[in-house]
Design a protein around this motif. Structure first.
Motif, PDB file in Angstrom:
ATOM      1  N   VAL E  25       0.840  -1.196   0.000  1.00 41.86           N
ATOM      2  CA  VAL E  25       0.000   0.000   0.000  1.00 41.86           C
ATOM      3  C   VAL E  25       0.876   1.247   0.000  1.00 41.86           C
ATOM      4  O   VAL E  25       0.596   2.230  -0.686  1.00 41.86           O
ATOM      5  CB  VAL E  25      -0.934  -0.018   1.232  1.00 41.86           C
ATOM      6  CG1 VAL E  25      -1.656   1.325   1.360  1.00 41.86           C
ATOM      7  CG2 VAL E  25      -1.929  -1.136   1.117  1.00 41.86           C
ATOM      8  N   GLY E  34      -4.467   4.241  -1.826  1.00 40.29           N
ATOM      9  CA  GLY E  34      -3.501   3.908  -0.771  1.00 40.29           C
ATOM     10  C   GLY E  34      -2.437   4.957  -0.708  1.00 40.29           C
ATOM     11  O   GLY E  34      -2.429   5.917  -1.467  1.00 40.29           O
ATOM     12  N   PHE E  37      -0.381   7.062   4.626  1.00 43.81           N
ATOM     13  CA  PHE E  37      -1.224   7.022   5.807  1.00 43.81           C
ATOM     14  C   PHE E  37      -1.849   5.651   6.012  1.00 43.81           C
ATOM     15  O   PHE E  37      -1.739   5.054   7.082  1.00 43.81           O
ATOM     16  CB  PHE E  37      -2.314   8.090   5.693  1.00 43.81           C
ATOM     17  CG  PHE E  37      -3.173   8.140   6.909  1.00 43.81           C
ATOM     18  CD1 PHE E  37      -2.704   8.759   8.070  1.00 43.81           C
ATOM     19  CD2 PHE E  37      -4.420   7.554   6.929  1.00 43.81           C
ATOM     20  CE1 PHE E  37      -3.470   8.777   9.190  1.00 43.81           C
ATOM     21  CE2 PHE E  37      -5.191   7.578   8.062  1.00 43.81           C
ATOM     22  CZ  PHE E  37      -4.718   8.193   9.208  1.00 43.81           C
ATOM     23  N   GLN E  38      -2.477   5.130   4.935  1.00 41.04           N
ATOM     24  CA  GLN E  38      -3.124   3.827   5.065  1.00 41.04           C
ATOM     25  C   GLN E  38      -2.090   2.755   5.390  1.00 41.04           C
ATOM     26  O   GLN E  38      -2.332   1.875   6.214  1.00 41.04           O
ATOM     27  CB  GLN E  38      -3.868   3.472   3.756  1.00 41.04           C
ATOM     28  CG  GLN E  38      -5.022   4.407   3.428  1.00 41.04           C
ATOM     29  CD  GLN E  38      -4.609   5.600   2.587  1.00 41.04           C
ATOM     30  OE1 GLN E  38      -3.447   6.028   2.615  1.00 41.04           O
ATOM     31  NE2 GLN E  38      -5.550   6.158   1.845  1.00 41.04           N
ATOM     32  N   VAL E  41      -1.130   2.849   8.962  1.00 40.38           N
ATOM     33  CA  VAL E  41      -2.160   2.263   9.829  1.00 40.38           C
ATOM     34  C   VAL E  41      -2.068   0.748   9.784  1.00 40.38           C
ATOM     35  O   VAL E  41      -2.106   0.066  10.821  1.00 40.38           O
ATOM     36  CB  VAL E  41      -3.561   2.753   9.392  1.00 40.38           C
ATOM     37  CG1 VAL E  41      -4.630   1.983  10.138  1.00 40.38           C
ATOM     38  CG2 VAL E  41      -3.697   4.241   9.633  1.00 40.38           C
ATOM     39  N   ILE E  42      -1.913   0.221   8.586  1.00 40.82           N
ATOM     40  CA  ILE E  42      -1.887  -1.242   8.469  1.00 40.82           C
ATOM     41  C   ILE E  42      -0.638  -1.813   9.142  1.00 40.82           C
ATOM     42  O   ILE E  42      -0.707  -2.788   9.887  1.00 40.82           O
ATOM     43  CB  ILE E  42      -1.941  -1.661   6.986  1.00 40.82           C
ATOM     44  CG1 ILE E  42      -3.287  -1.221   6.395  1.00 40.82           C
ATOM     45  CG2 ILE E  42      -1.757  -3.144   6.829  1.00 40.82           C
ATOM     46  CD1 ILE E  42      -3.360  -1.316   4.905  1.00 40.82           C
ATOM     47  N   GLU E 115       5.705  10.225   1.301  1.00 44.24           N
ATOM     48  CA  GLU E 115       4.787   9.158   1.687  1.00 44.24           C
ATOM     49  C   GLU E 115       5.448   8.243   2.706  1.00 44.24           C
ATOM     50  O   GLU E 115       4.814   7.760   3.634  1.00 44.24           O
ATOM     51  CB  GLU E 115       4.339   8.348   0.458  1.00 44.24           C
ATOM     52  CG  GLU E 115       3.432   9.104  -0.485  1.00 44.24           C
ATOM     53  CD  GLU E 115       1.963   9.077  -0.074  1.00 44.24           C
ATOM     54  OE1 GLU E 115       1.670   8.802   1.098  1.00 44.24           O
ATOM     55  OE2 GLU E 115       1.104   9.350  -0.940  1.00 44.24           O
ATOM     56  N   VAL E 118       5.218   9.984   5.953  1.00 43.60           N
ATOM     57  CA  VAL E 118       3.877   9.825   6.510  1.00 43.60           C
ATOM     58  C   VAL E 118       3.735   8.443   7.120  1.00 43.60           C
ATOM     59  O   VAL E 118       3.280   8.284   8.257  1.00 43.60           O
ATOM     60  CB  VAL E 118       2.804  10.040   5.406  1.00 43.60           C
ATOM     61  CG1 VAL E 118       1.419   9.780   5.956  1.00 43.60           C
ATOM     62  CG2 VAL E 118       2.896  11.433   4.833  1.00 43.60           C
ATOM     63  N   THR E 121       5.669   7.994  10.475  1.00 43.29           N
ATOM     64  CA  THR E 121       5.033   8.658  11.603  1.00 43.29           C
ATOM     65  C   THR E 121       3.736   7.965  11.999  1.00 43.29           C
ATOM     66  O   THR E 121       3.507   7.671  13.176  1.00 43.29           O
ATOM     67  CB  THR E 121       4.754  10.142  11.257  1.00 43.29           C
ATOM     68  OG1 THR E 121       5.991  10.800  11.125  1.00 43.29           O
ATOM     69  CG2 THR E 121       3.951  10.806  12.337  1.00 43.29           C
TER      70      THR E 121
END
Lengths: 177, 117, 495, 488, 149
Positions: E25, E34, E37-38, E41-42, E115, E118, E121
């Motif tokens: 992703v 994707g 960020f996504q 999270v994953i 990305e 991102v 973090t």
């Protein structure tokens, strides 16, 4: 269109149900469902990236966070005090009335000639492949055209992170035990 | 009929917002308030995405063929807004956990009572 | 240095934005303070340089990422936001300087680094709000500053700091969401998010009811953020229970940025005359301002805790700024800008002095103040001068603000408003005098007093601001000119 | 800068600077009082230097700073202010001498604080006297209110604190609510606040607005104690007597009427004032105040309270004179400022002397007191005569010009009020003296006077009343400079 | 839960795939839905799963807490520094076109890097959220005492 209407109906039902339910655990779980419905809604509205994120965040992270908070606070049931929610009713009715009045002459839903879809947006769709060369326009806008917003977004996450750590985390004292 | 369909999305969104705001104000339990806040915000997200929808359009991922795409800008904005929302939720919940430790309750009404004593 | 010149506006954000993560990495309290201090000073100089640049060569436009607006996001700095930027940056330096001694008195060692991280982030957010030329970007930075403010408030020693932070979080999020709804509606009508672009495109669609509703939502959302009566509920507790240094910092900066954005959106972006022509809208703002000034000051009178008292006083003073704004003339807005500057000076000084009191006596209630005039003459005098400034006694900045505001009202022949503004001073005098009597005239002459003045490291930043208060009260030429330029910039944006 | 300019600036700075030595010598009362007296003498000398210059037609002026466009902090020694400054700085010397005896004889607390704020108050008074524009006048007017507040609440008990609150509330309230408002309005109309001979308004300004402004000024200057804003003065009598004497008989209240005079003369100008209409209304308010306060004074048994109400009435004479809007009335007003200053301070000094020597405050207790304190009561007699306005005291002259002014207006009711007021003042003052020389109830006849310094002070003042009868010319000359007497 | 065999086994198989998916992703965001960020999270979710099943003590041993805290900062730093790099190379802040001679390649590189920032973090914030909540349980009562001081 049908799917759209059905989803909206479901959304409304779950939201209203959450407002009625007094079992917190239930409320959180139904919020998860609500969020998932939202994600589906976003897919229907062609916002796949948003749907993906909403599914990961709303259904995933938010629900997990709420569940952890529930377990940490040990509360299961909302204690309902006999408070007359007149204030709340007024506020929400006022909000509704204002928006209803205001949106009644908004450009219609899915109208390709709505100003929102005419001014800036077409530029991204037309120029991004030349300027940035990435098929996913959302990514182009997110990371480059409005990359500064995304920087802000990362900072927001960072802020929340340090906030939670400072509130809950055991920072340097960890080594003592 | 066109007006009805043309604005239905917004109307439902308004109803969702009303529900969310109602929960935020009426609920006395902090966690419930946070849930209400999330519903309120999510409703706004749907509003934005609805603004950007173009009938017959597809997701704005360029395929090389001439196609109608939905407006990507609201998507970007809402991606950011979702992240902001979850950040707020995380922080709010952390505060609630601490409040539980400090006051022994997460009910606004009880907290107010305990402070007034 | 010349290479940096075109990038000054970006540096204002980059510096604190780089410093905040560094604070997380080097988690030693002294180091983080040092980082914050260095960045604070650099940003102040930077802000002043920006102001100079704006004045010498006009509006600064900086296209972030090289994408010209309205496709990309731009900074757009004119006299108005450059002035606010200077206020925020300078107050920030004094806040940090003050925090060095003040914070360790209230916070355990291991949490200090988090505080400075949040502080820097808050500062970043406020600067970001101020210089941005994009309405959605304002939302993002508003949230950065808000989230970090919640964190900062939650650092307070009293357990009520937690509930204050949470309530602020809930109200603040609702406010931000209102704002987002407002700009969403505007976007639906115009297809743009850029302020200058909006200002150009909105006149074509003013006939839409949606514009009015958008205006309403933006107004309400920002009113909450700037704690305009009756949307002020979050402020008193948040200010009262936050750590003292944080209160001083927030009182001088946070609401100020919100007021600036409010002015920018309401007066610049909405088509010229939209606000001023809508009699109801500006009468509402005026009414709300006056009511806020009176009600909040009255409530302040009944508070027993100094921090709460002056927190309520802030709400009252924001009422005055709203009055100036509500006049919707360049003199009125200039009065608002001037008061924004002056209030930042006086309120920060007062809260810092209250912090000194806390360090010396461990309490901020009125009862702990007995004999304070003798026990800690410098601290008491600082609060006294700040209080006199709030009333608007001559030789203080408050007087200058009142003068401009009354003149602005008279210019529109609103003599009743001018009279009300002056009458408001009396209510202010009532609560300030409550402090004076307790500190200076409730002395037990029989008991001997011991001098217990706060440490110098706290008194020096406090007194620099106090002296600035007097200086700008006597010599208001500089601030007056700046405020007038700022007001003209607010009105002359689209041209 | 010329010598006169230096003298002008220094006369304001010296009292302020005196607070340094005074606080430095807080542990040594003798040195502290020496510092006070030295400062007062120097100040008077400086004012005299300025007077010398003014007398020779050169009005020294200087501008310190300009906070807003068209509004500056500036000083100018014009004749009216000169008169006021001469009186205030001279009486400060006398009061300083008096205070030494009083404060020690009465065993007051916090004496250092007393002398410090006293000096600050004098500095503010002189600042107001020499103010070259409305803004400067307002600044020092406000500063005077604040610096006298600690003096009013000097005792620190609940009664004093309550009095302090009323004092502050009325004075600050009127000044911020009306005075400042009127000033800003004036500035808005004219673009400056300078005091200019002949006034700053002209026919282009709306009559209605000017009328409103005049009323705002008259009531906004709460220190002039025009009814209904007179309440602060009687309550302020809880202050130590020297405070009541100098500040509430001379400096503070005279700053009030002085401000009204100055604004009427230099903002409105006599001619414009006469054409306004509301000046009659204000004259009647003043006349009413004269009669009403005289009646109240009659009913007061507390000596200081009676004197306080008398003061309110006498201030209204000055306002009345001003509002006749003709040259004689204004000359009379200005001179009454001086004459009443000397007369009333004598009376207050006597009240203080009686308090210190016999601890008596009520008039009914003072029967026969003249036998114990002959010097004091003789001075009291002279002061009373001056207030009534009879020869051989200076009060005669001021009443005379006031009378001329009122006759000129052909408002006979006002004339009646003036005469009735004088009559009433004779009724409430003279019996005190007469009664004092009756045999006392307890038959004590031994002479038991107040401390020497107090006697010196009150004799000086009563002598002043008589001297002013002989040489009122200098005051007349000064006053005649500011109005055009040619019409008579 | 540490002793639940089936769970352990499933987790051991699943977690690498989750991490792999996260990486997909992360780097495929340019072409399909994707992005950082996504992915973050994953990735975070995968790690949290590890923490839930194998216990947080073990999880802490895999990724020490101070390192996680640092990583939250590193992501922001990376993002900002990419922006600053654009500035140093003659463009505006966050201008990726100047990163490489070819502006499109520069944009690609820039987007890839930010990305990544991102992702770093977000993932590390997610993990630290988990640790914060997980640890807090143990000092719930003790905390309430501290608060009343």
């Amino acid at each position: 269109m049908i799917v759209n209407i059905i989803l909206l109906a479901f959304l409304l039902t779950t939201a209203v149900y959450i407002s009625r339910i007094t079992i917190l655990f239930g409320a959180v779980m139904i919020y998860g469902i609500y969020s998932l419905l939202c994600a589906t809604m976003f897919v229907v509205l062609d916002a796949v990236d948003v749907a993906f994120t909403e599914a990961a965040v709303g259904t995933g992270i938010s629900t997990i966070l709420m569940l952890s908070a529930l377990s940490l606070t040990g509360s299961r049931i909302e204690i309902t005090h006999k408070r007359k929610p007149i204030m709340a009713l007024c506020a929400s009715l006022g909000l509704g009335a204002a928006l209803l009045w205001g949106t009644s002459d908004m450009p219609h839903f899915a109208d390709a000639s709505a100003p929102a879809n005419l001014h800036v947006a077409p530029y991204y769709l037309e120029e991004s492949s030349e300027q940035i060369g990435i098929p996913n326009v959302v990514t182009s806008v997110l990371a480059s055209y409005r990359g500064y917003d995304t920087l802000g977004e990362v900072v927001v996450i960072f802020t929340a992170g340090i906030g939670v750590i400072s509130l809950l985390g055991r920072t340097t004292r960890r080594r003592e035990d | 009929m066109t007006t009805f369909l043309g604005l239905l999305n917004y109307w439902v969104v308004i109803a969702l917002m009303m529900t969310g705001l109602y929960i935020v104000i009426a609920a006395s339990n902090y966690i419930k308030k946070i849930i209400g806040l999330n519903i309120f915000q999510t409703a706004v997200f749907i509003m934005y995405i609805s603004i950007g929808k173009v009938s017959g359009g597809t997701a704005p991922i360029l395929t090389g063929q001439p196609e109608i795409y939905s407006n990507p800008l609201p998507h970007v904005l809402i991606l950011t807004a979702i992240v902001v929302g979850v950040a707020t939720t995380a922080l709010g919940l952390a505060l609630i956990v601490r409040i539980r430790s400090a006051f022994g309750t997460i009910d606004d009404h009880d907290v107010r009572e305990s402070v007034n004593e | 240095m010349n290479a940096l010149t075109p990038h000054l506006s970006a540096l204002q954000i980059i510096l604190p934005l780089l410093a905040a993560p560094l604070c997380t990495i080097f988690r030693l309290p002294r180091v983080t303070w040092g980082i914050a201090m260095v960045v604070g000073v650099l940003c102040s100089f930077n802000a002043i340089a920006i102001l100079e640049q704006v004045q010498s060569s006009g509006t600064i436009i900086y296209a972030l990422g090289g994408w010209a607006a309205p496709w990309g996001i731009e900074y757009r700095i004119d006299d108005a936001n450059a002035f606010v930027l200077v206020i925020i940056s300078v107050i920030n330096v004094f806040g940090i300087l003050y925090a060095r001694t003040s914070i360790p008195a209230e916070l355990s060692e291991d949490r200090i680094s988090w505080l400075y991280t949040a502080w820097l982030l808050c500062f970043t957010g406020l600067c970001g709000i101020t210089i941005s030329g994009d309405v959605f970007n304002v939302f993002v930075f508003l949230e950065i500053s808000s989230l970090s403010t919640y964190v900062l408030v939650s650092f307070g020693t009293d357990k009520r700091a937690l509930t204050a932070a949470l309530r602020y979080l809930i109200v603040g999020t609702v406010a931000a969401t209102f704002y987002v709804i407002g700009i969403g509606l505007l976007y639906a009508l115009t297809g743009t998010l850029n302020m200058a672009d909006l200002a150009q495109r909105l006149p074509e669609v003013t006939a839409h009811r949606t514009v009015l509703v958008a205006f309403g939502f933006i107004t309400v959302g920002l009113s909450i953020k700037m704690a305009l009566f009756p949307f002020h509920t979050w402020l008193p507790n948040a200010y009262a229970f936050a750590p003292n240094a944080v209160t001083a910092f927030l009182a001088g900066t946070a609401t100020k940025a919100a007021i600036y954005v409010f002015m920018r959106l309401v007066l610049t972006i909405f088509p010229a005359g939209f606000f001023a022509n809508s009699t109801i809208a500006y009468l509402i703002i005026l009414a709300v301002g006056i009511l806020g000034a009176f009600v909040a000051s009255t409530i302040a009178f009944f508070r027993q805790d100094l921090k709460q008292m002056f927190a309520w006083s802030s709400i009252g003073q924001i009422g005055y700024m709203a009055i100036g704004l509500g006049l919707a003339t360049s003199a009125g807005v200039a009065a608002s800008f001037l008061h924004l500057f002056n209030h930042a000076l006086m309120k920060t000084a007062v809260f810092m002095a209250i912090g000194c009191l806390f360090v010396a006596t461990g309490s901020t209630t009125l009862n702990s103040l007995k004999n304070a005039g003798k026990r800690m003459p410098w601290t008491s005098a600082a609060i006294l001068i700040g209080g006199l400034s709030l009333i608007g006694i001559p030789f203080t900045t408050g007087f200058v603000s009142k003068w401009y505001l009354v003149t602005a009202a008279l210019e529109l022949d609103m003599w009743w408003l001018a009279a009300l503004v002056l009458a408001g001073s009396l209510v202010t005098a009532a609560y300030v005098w409550k402090f004076v009597e307790t500190a200076y005239f409730r002395t037990d002459s029989n008991t001997t007093y011991t001098r217990s003045e706060a440490p110098l490291s706290l008194l020096i930043p406090t007194w620099i601001l106090v002296i600035a208060n007097i200086y700008f009260g006597i010599n208001a030429q500089f601030t007056g000119t700046q405020a007038l330029r700022a007001a003209n910039a607010i009105f002359g944006f689209s041209s | 800068m010329s010598i006169a300019q230096y003298a002008l600036l220094l006369s304001i700075l010296v009292p302020l600077g005196a607070t340094g030595p005074i606080s430095l010598f807080s542990r040594n009362p003798n040195l502290r009082e020496t510092a006070t007296i030295a400062a007062s003498v120097i100040t008077f000398t400086l004012v005299a230097v300025v007077y010398y210059s003014v007398k020779h037609g050169i009005e020294p002026q200087l501008t310190l700073i300009e906070p807003f466009a068209g509004v500056s902090i500036a000083f100018r020694a014009e004749p009216l202010g000169m008169l006021f400054a001469l009186m205030a700085s001279f009486l400060w010397i006398v009061t300083s001498i008096y205070s030494i005896g009083y404060m020690r004889g009465h065993h007051e607390q916090n004496q250092t604080r007393f002398f410090i704020f006293f000096a600050v108050a004098i500095s503010c008074t002189l600042g107001a006297a020499f103010a070259a524009n409305g803004f400067t006048l307002f600044l020092f007017y406000e500063a005077l209110t604040l610096s006298t507040f600690p003096l009013v609440t000097h005792k620190g008990d609940d009664k004093a604190k309550k009095a302090g609150r009323i004092y502050l509330f009325i004075l600050l309230g009127t000044s911020v609510g009306f005075f400042l408002f009127a000033l800003i309005w004036t500035w808005h109309l004219t673009g400056h606040l300078d005091f200019r001979a002949g006034g700053v308004f002209d026919s282009s300004h709306s009559r209605t607005v000017l009328n409103v402004l005049l009323v705002l000024y008259a009531f906004g200057i709460g220190k002039a104690a025009l009814m209904p804003f007179h309440r602060w003065l009687p309550t302020a009598m809880v202050a130590p007597t020297p405070v009541s004497a100098l500040l509430h008989a001379v400096a503070v209240v005279k700053t009030g009427v002085f401000a009204i005079l100055k604004i009427c003369v230099y903002f409105f100008g006599v001619d414009l004032l006469a054409s306004l209409g509301t000046h009659y209304f204000l004259a009647y308010v003043a006349a009413f105040t004269i009669i009403a306060t005289a009646i109240i004074a009659l009913r007061k048994d507390n000596l200081k309270a009676r004197l306080a109400y008398s003061t309110i009435g006498q201030l209204s004479y000055i306002v009345l004179g001003t509002m006749t809007a003709n040259a004689w009335g204004i000359v009379g007003g200005g001179m009454h400022m001086l004459m009443h200053g000397f007369g009333k301070i004598t009376l207050f000094f006597c009240a203080g002397a009686i308090l210190v020597a016999t601890h008596k405050t009520e008039i009914s207790q003072m029967r026969g007191i003249g036998r114990r304190m002959p010097v004091t009561m003789t001075a009291f007699l002279i002061g009373s005569i001056s207030i009534v306005g009879a020869p051989p005291t200076g009060g005669l002259w001021s009443k005379w010009y006031l009378l001329l002014g009122i006759v000129d207006t052909h408002e006979w009711l006002l004339l009646c009020a003036l005469i009735l007021g004088s009559l009433l003042s004779a009724i409430y003052l003279l019996p005190i003296v007469v009664q004092a020389f009756y045999p006392a109830t307890d038959n004590t006849t031994e002479v038991n006077e107040a401390p020497l310094t107090m006697r010196i002070a009150l004799l000086t003042c009563s002598a002043g009343c008589i001297v002013l009868f002989a040489v009122p010319d200098f005051a007349y000359e000064l006053m005649s400079n500011i109005v055009d007497l040619g019409q008579h | 839960m540490q002793h639940h065999l089936v769970l352990n086994l499933v987790a051991k198989i699943l977690i690498p795939f989750i991490i792999l998916f996260a990486l997909y992703v992360q780097f495929h965001g340019d072409y399909g839905p994707g992005g950082g960020f996504q992915a973050g999270v994953i990735f975070g979710a995968g790690f949290i799963l590890y923490g839930i099943i194998f216990g947080k003590d073990l999880a802490v041993r895999v990724v020490p807490l101070p390192l996680v805290y640092c990583m939250t900062a590193v992501g922001v730093l990376l993002y900002t520094l990419v922006g600053v790099a654009g500035m140093l190379l003659g463009g505006e802040f966050l201008n990726y076109s100047v990163l490489l001679p070819d502006s499109i390649a520069g944009q690609h590189l820039g987007i890839l890097l930010i990305e990544l920032g991102v992702g770093i973090t977000v993932a590390s914030v997610m993990i630290s959220l988990f640790f914060s909540y997980a640890q807090y349980t143990h000092r719930d009562e003790q905390q309430s005492d501290n608060q009343d001081r």
